[in-house]
Design an enzyme around this catalytic site. Structure first.
Site, PDB file in Angstrom:
ATOM      1  N   ASP A   1     -29.672 -14.874 -29.963  1.00 28.11           N
ATOM      2  CA  ASP A   1     -28.788 -15.486 -29.111  1.00 28.11           C
ATOM      3  C   ASP A   1     -27.866 -14.342 -28.772  1.00 28.11           C
ATOM      4  O   ASP A   1     -27.026 -14.405 -27.796  1.00 28.11           O
ATOM      5  CB  ASP A   1     -27.861 -16.478 -29.894  1.00 28.11           C
ATOM      6  CG  ASP A   1     -26.978 -16.070 -30.741  1.00 28.11           C
ATOM      7  OD1 ASP A   1     -27.444 -15.077 -31.615  1.00 28.11           O
ATOM      8  OD2 ASP A   1     -25.656 -16.355 -30.952  1.00 28.11           O
TER       9      ASP A   1
ATOM     10  N   ASP B   1     -33.510 -14.690 -35.363  1.00 24.07           N
ATOM     11  CA  ASP B   1     -32.298 -14.064 -35.689  1.00 24.07           C
ATOM     12  C   ASP B   1     -31.423 -14.910 -36.535  1.00 24.07           C
ATOM     13  O   ASP B   1     -31.837 -16.323 -36.842  1.00 24.07           O
ATOM     14  CB  ASP B   1     -31.509 -13.811 -34.329  1.00 24.07           C
ATOM     15  CG  ASP B   1     -30.197 -13.138 -34.799  1.00 24.07           C
ATOM     16  OD1 ASP B   1     -30.076 -12.281 -35.448  1.00 24.07           O
ATOM     17  OD2 ASP B   1     -29.359 -13.818 -33.921  1.00 24.07           O
TER      18      ASP B   1
ATOM     19  N   ASP C   1     -29.803  -8.924 -29.383  1.00 26.84           N
ATOM     20  CA  ASP C   1     -30.960  -9.250 -29.353  1.00 26.84           C
ATOM     21  C   ASP C   1     -31.721  -9.179 -28.056  1.00 26.84           C
ATOM     22  O   ASP C   1     -32.945  -9.318 -28.102  1.00 26.84           O
ATOM     23  CB  ASP C   1     -31.168 -11.013 -29.733  1.00 26.84           C
ATOM     24  CG  ASP C   1     -30.489 -11.328 -31.022  1.00 26.84           C
ATOM     25  OD1 ASP C   1     -31.183 -10.545 -32.004  1.00 26.84           O
ATOM     26  OD2 ASP C   1     -29.701 -12.142 -31.366  1.00 26.84           O
TER      27      ASP C   1
END
Length: 658
Positions: free
Chosen positions: A542, A356, A546
């Site tokens: 995080d 990410d 997600d």
């Protein structure tokens, strides 16, 4: 703010405030569990000491029997067998009643039959060597568990809270989110908190395994378990006791042994079928030659005993799970907590790592890189208007704008309102000002043609005043981690983000990543990970958005300090926001997998050789004991080397090649 990362941060912020806490009785249960755990640990040590005494007495009796007559010889060897093997015999009969055939039954049959056949010394040695093998196993398991049990010591139970101007010590679990606490020099941080006053160096070794202290100051996050060095700090708690870093670590560590790896499950299933099969074969070996071919009963019963002892699956049943358990323990010391040992194999074999962007590859902070003004406006005026409006927002991009503008007079602002997912609006100096991203422009029907995209746009009385360009701050270790992953042979390193493509590509280039998928919704990320899973995919993220992707990946890794939903959905967690443990955990996993395979091949090869030789009458009982206990001890000692992994050490070099 209207960009994707802002929406993510906003959702995460809401989640943190709305996150439900556990009931009080859950805490009490957890506390009781810790005491039981400690009691069990102390009991293990005393039990090991008793085992050593029993083994020493048995060995002494065998040695004495070498210098005595035949009648005394029998009683000495019988005493040695009873002292070393009585627990195994009791366990074997219990398992037999439950129709659970395992290695304890094999050992009991071998010892009893050896004494019936007059092979007293061999019967005693079978009992003694089996006991020795159990001791080695116990010591190895204790050592591998120690790295996980030690985590219980890094969570402080008390906190120094500031309430109504008074400072008092309270139970850390009773401190609500948003409270002020003081952490003195030399104390561990009891709860995840933001520093609001003071600065210090922090010993993070309990969380990351790194000995070098980390400098922390106002605005930085101090995670529970860190030790404050140099001076006291005043903090505001960010998470409750059960959601703090150390509690999550302990929770993940306690779950780890419950999730067995595929190789472990295979060995367990194999042992359940294998034990009754070899017992049946041993019975046939003892009966068929004498009954059908006139063989000597004593000869073929002895060969059947050799067959039984040699076929015992101790080396496989004990060393394989221990190897993976040691891998989980070593990864935890490196800074990555795995929820189960089954993820060791996936980490070892994955050929794709997807990251990410916001809060994972970037630190979550931003900085202003450029200010552009539309016709009729000045850059300084654009920045001033944006800074006044953004002063009332806590978003990271808002903080970057106000930091770039310096001190501004906010007294001229009124009717300030934050528009979720859009931006901030306010009346400033009699004009209506709106700050936001592309969505804000679309909703107001304004075109940004001629201005650089990818920033915060400022509207004044419906007209486009200008644009402020910001960039994410890439983690200092990000590029090094990406390069190390490539050095380990990871074929694809991808960045998946909901942010717009231009900003995503800039961040990816700074981190050394060439493959980028941008402007993705959470469901798009999950679909992209499904495509990447064909070769085994690790996903690192995080935020709360997600969570679906972390659950989809072969191994989902939550970055420490991330949202509770991310940690719950993930298969593993980095103990802090530092990505550095990831490459090391992959090397540890590869070494653990390689060690398990080596143990398995070695054990099977030796057993097959001794089984064949024993059937032909060419292998004595001592060789059968080596094929069982000897191989088991060697395999267990090899498994323990996983705990000795150090980067650059001989074991570490073997891991890099594994």
């Amino acid at each position: 703010m209207s960009c994707k990362c802002c929406e993510d941060e906003h959702c995460e912020h809401e989640h943190e405030h709305e996150h439900d806490h556990h009931h009080e009785h859950d805490h009490e249960h957890e506390h009781e569990h810790e005491h039981e755990h400690e009691h069990e640990h102390e009991h293990d040590h005393s039990f090991e000491a008793l085992d050593v005494i029993m083994l020493a007495v048995s060995a002494a009796l065998v040695i004495v029997s070498l210098f005595t007559g035949e009648r005394i010889d029998f009683w000495l060897l019988l005493a040695a067998a009873v002292i070393s093997g009585y627990e195994t015999v009791i366990e074997a009969f219990g398992n037999l009643i439950k129709l659970r055939l395992d290695e304890t039954i094999l050992m009991t049959v071998a010892v009893i039959a050896a004494f019936i056949l007059g092979e007293y010394a061999e019967g005693a040695m079978v009992a003694i060597l089996y006991k020795l093998g159990e001791m080695v196993e116990g010591i190895a398991v204790s050592r591998s568990r120690r790295s996980i049990r030690a985590l219980l010591d890094i969570r402080p139970e008390k906190a120094v809270a500031v309430e109504n101007g008074e400072v008092r010590e309270v139970a850390a679990r009773e401190v609500p989110v948003g409270s002020e606490i003081i952490v003195r020099a030399g104390d561990r941080v009891p709860l995840d908190a933001e520093i609001i006053e003071g600065s210090c160096d922090a010993d993070c070794s309990a969380l990351t395994g790194e000995s070098e202290p980390r400098a922390l100051g106002e605005g930085d996050e101090a995670l529970s378990g860190m030790i404050v060095i140099g001076g006291a700090i005043r903090c505001r708690t960010l998470r409750s006791f059960e959601d703090s870093a150390t509690s999550k670590i302990i929770e993940l560590a306690e779950r780890a042994p419950q999730n067995k790896g595929s190789t472990e499950k295979l060995i367990t299933r194999f042992a359940r079928i294998y034990t009754p099969v070899v017992m049946a074969l041993a019975i046939l070996l003892a009966l068929i030659p004498p009954l059908l071919f006139g063989g000597e009963w004593s000869t073929w019963i002895y060969r059947a005993l050799v067959f039984l002892v040699a076929s015992c699956p101790c080396a496989l049943v004990i060393s394989i799970p221990l190897t993976y358990f040691a891998g989980v323990g070593r990864c935890s010391r490196a800074g990555l907590l795995l929820k189960g040992s089954k993820f060791i194999n996936v980490l070892a074999g994955a050929d794709c790592v997807a990251f990410d962007k916001t809060g994972t590859l970037t630190s979550g902070g931003h900085r202003v890189t450029d200010v552009a003004a539309a016709e009729g406006f000045e850059c300084a005026e654009v920045l001033r208007l944006a800074a006044i409006a953004e002063s009332f927002s806590s978003h990271p991009i808002a903080k970057a704008v106000t930091a770039a503008a310096g001190a501004v007079d906010t007294s001229s602002a009124s009717n300030v309102r934050e528009l979720p997912g859009v931006g901030v609006e306010a009346d400033i100096d009699g004009s209506h000002v709106i700050c936001g991203g592309a969505r804000m422009l679309r909703e107001n029907g304004v075109s940004a043609e001629g201005l650089e995209s990818g920033g915060i746009y400022v509207l004044k009385d419906g007209r486009l005043a200008g644009c402020i360009v910001t960039e994410d701050i890439v983690r200092s270790e990000g590029r090094e981690v990406v390069e190390r992953l490539r050095g380990l042979g990871v074929k694809r390193i991808v960045m998946l983000t909901g942010d717009e493509r231009k900003k995503a590509e800039f961040t990816a280039a700074a981190a050394g990543i060439t493959e980028v998928s941008a402007e993705l919704m959470p469901e798009d990320k999950a679909a992209r990970v499904m495509e990447l899973k064909r070769g085994g995919c690790i996903y690192v993220g995080d935020g709360i958005n997600d969570a679906p992707v972390l659950a989809t990946a072969d191994v989902g890794i939550a970055v420490g300090g991330g949202s509770g939903a991310a940690v719950e959905s993930a298969d593993a967690a980095l103990l802090t926001g530092d990505l550095s443990p990831l490459p090391e955990a992959i090397m540890i996993s590869r070494y653990a997998r390689r060690t398990a395979y080596v143990n398995m091949i070695f054990a099977i090869a030796v057993k097959i050789a001794v089984l064949v030789l024993g059937t032909l009458g060419l292998a004595p009982m001592w060789s059968a004991m080596f094929a069982d206990v000897g191989v088991m001890i060697i395999a267990v000692l090899n498994a323990v080397t996983v705990l000795a992994y150090r980067k650059g050490s001989p074991v570490g070099l073997r891991a890099e090649k594994a």
